[in-house]
Design an enzyme around this catalytic site. Structure first.
Site, short mmCIF file in Angstrom:
data_model
loop_
_atom_site.label_atom_id
_atom_site.label_comp_id
_atom_site.label_asym_id
_atom_site.label_seq_id
_atom_site.Cartn_x
_atom_site.Cartn_y
_atom_site.Cartn_z
N THR A 2 -57.34 66.98 111.32
CA THR A 2 -58.36 67.30 110.33
C THR A 2 -57.66 67.39 108.99
O THR A 2 -56.91 68.33 108.72
CB THR A 2 -59.07 68.63 110.65
OG1 THR A 2 -59.75 68.50 111.91
CG2 THR A 2 -60.09 68.97 109.58
N LYS A 16 -66.20 65.72 109.62
CA LYS A 16 -65.57 66.91 110.22
C LYS A 16 -65.78 68.12 109.33
O LYS A 16 -65.97 69.25 109.81
CB LYS A 16 -64.08 66.65 110.44
CG LYS A 16 -63.31 67.85 111.05
CD LYS A 16 -63.87 68.27 112.40
CE LYS A 16 -63.19 69.53 112.95
NZ LYS A 16 -61.80 69.30 113.38
N LYS A 57 -57.89 76.44 106.65
CA LYS A 57 -57.40 75.15 106.18
C LYS A 57 -58.54 74.14 106.11
O LYS A 57 -58.71 73.42 105.12
CB LYS A 57 -56.29 74.65 107.09
CG LYS A 57 -55.66 73.32 106.68
CD LYS A 57 -56.30 72.12 107.35
CE LYS A 57 -55.99 72.08 108.84
NZ LYS A 57 -56.49 70.81 109.46
#
Length: 289
Positions: free
Chosen positions: A94, A169, A237
């Site tokens: 990701t 995502k 994150k």
């Protein structure tokens, strides 16, 4: 069937690479900690390389599953010169859409192809080979990469051009953040009003409030057990990536920005490695918030 390299053997990458072997692919792995690669090779009768360059030598498919943009770029810098013409790089990390677009161009310059393919489903999904994969890239690259990803993916969707998988995502993480915060508030409300949380969840989980998070996390949230699942550090994150992309596109994410701050509170309370469902601890009076 195909010669594959898998770079990054964390809780997701380790079983994903194993599924490739079980499907008959010739797999060479690399991991920053060599002992992890050696353990994988012993378990799956594969090969462990000492360097990323060695792992990708003559590989048709190179799968990455590392930590963040700097990690992806550092590994790619090492393998770029060793990419064979026609090789396909599949990045399951990701990371940012901007980085995906950059690596797409760098692969293209070498006669290789690039697919950004972040994953969802957690460690359990990786171990079961039932991951959801959101992909960005050219149609040709996707058609070639899909059989490889089918070794560990149950739902593989080509969203659009390079970077689209990473943006999708972010949508996933935005939705999860809101759902977990809402579930935390609901359980806290039930507790504050002296309700039996189990009975409340039984009552509402069959209706419109139902979600994966409710089904799989309400009990451990009520018990304040967070030693499983996706860590808060990683969620922050991911939310940073989403919020940065929102700034660039002009999208407004007020709830996501707020929940990101709440996860900061969890980190302050020592929960950096706790599961993301740990948002509920902010409602405990002994916790700092």
């Amino acid at each position: 069937m195909s010669k594959c390299a898998f770079l990054g053997l964390g809780v997701m990458g380790f079983p994903m690479a194993g599924h490739l072997v079980s499907k008959g692919h010739d797999v060479t792995v690399w991991n920053r900690t060599q002992s992890k690669a050696d353990d994988w090779a012993a378990k799956h009768d594969g090969e462990a390389a000492a360097t990323p360059e060695e792992a990708v030598s003559d590989a048709e498919y190179i799968c990455l599953c590392v930590g963040d943009d700097p990690d992806v770029e550092a590994v790619f810098d090492q393998i770029e010169g060793a990419l064979a013409k026609g090789a396909i790089v599949i990045d399951h990390t990701t990371a940012s859409a901007g980085l995906a677009r950059k690596l797409y161009e760098r692969c293209k310059a070498r006669g290789a192809q690039f697919v950004d393919a972040p994953i969802s489903g957690g460690q359990a999904g990786a171990e079961a080979g039932r991951l959801t994969i959101m992909c960005g890239g050219d149609d040709d690259a996707m058609s070639k990469a899909r059989p490889i990803m089918e070794a560990y993916g149950a739902r593989i969707t080509h969203i659009g051009e390079s970077g689209a998988g990473q943006l999708a995502k972010s949508v996933n993480q935005i939705c999860i953040a809101g759902i977990v915060q809402g579930l935390s508030e609901g359980i806290h409300f039930a507790e504050s009003n002296g309700l039996d949380v189990a009975k409340v969840m039984e009552a509402i989980s069959g209706g419109a409030a139902q979600s994966w998070q409710m089904e799989n996390r309400w009990q451990t949230m009520a018990e304040r057990k967070f030693d499983h699942g996706f860590a808060v550090d990683w969620m922050r994150k991911d939310l940073r990536i989403a919020l940065t992309a929102a700034d660039e596109s002009g999208a407004r994410l007020p709830v996501t920005a707020l929940v990101d701050q709440f996860y900061g509170d969890v980190q302050t309370n020592g929960g950096s490695r706790w599961d993301t469902s740990s948002l509920i601890i902010r409602f405990d009076p002994q916790r700092k918030s």
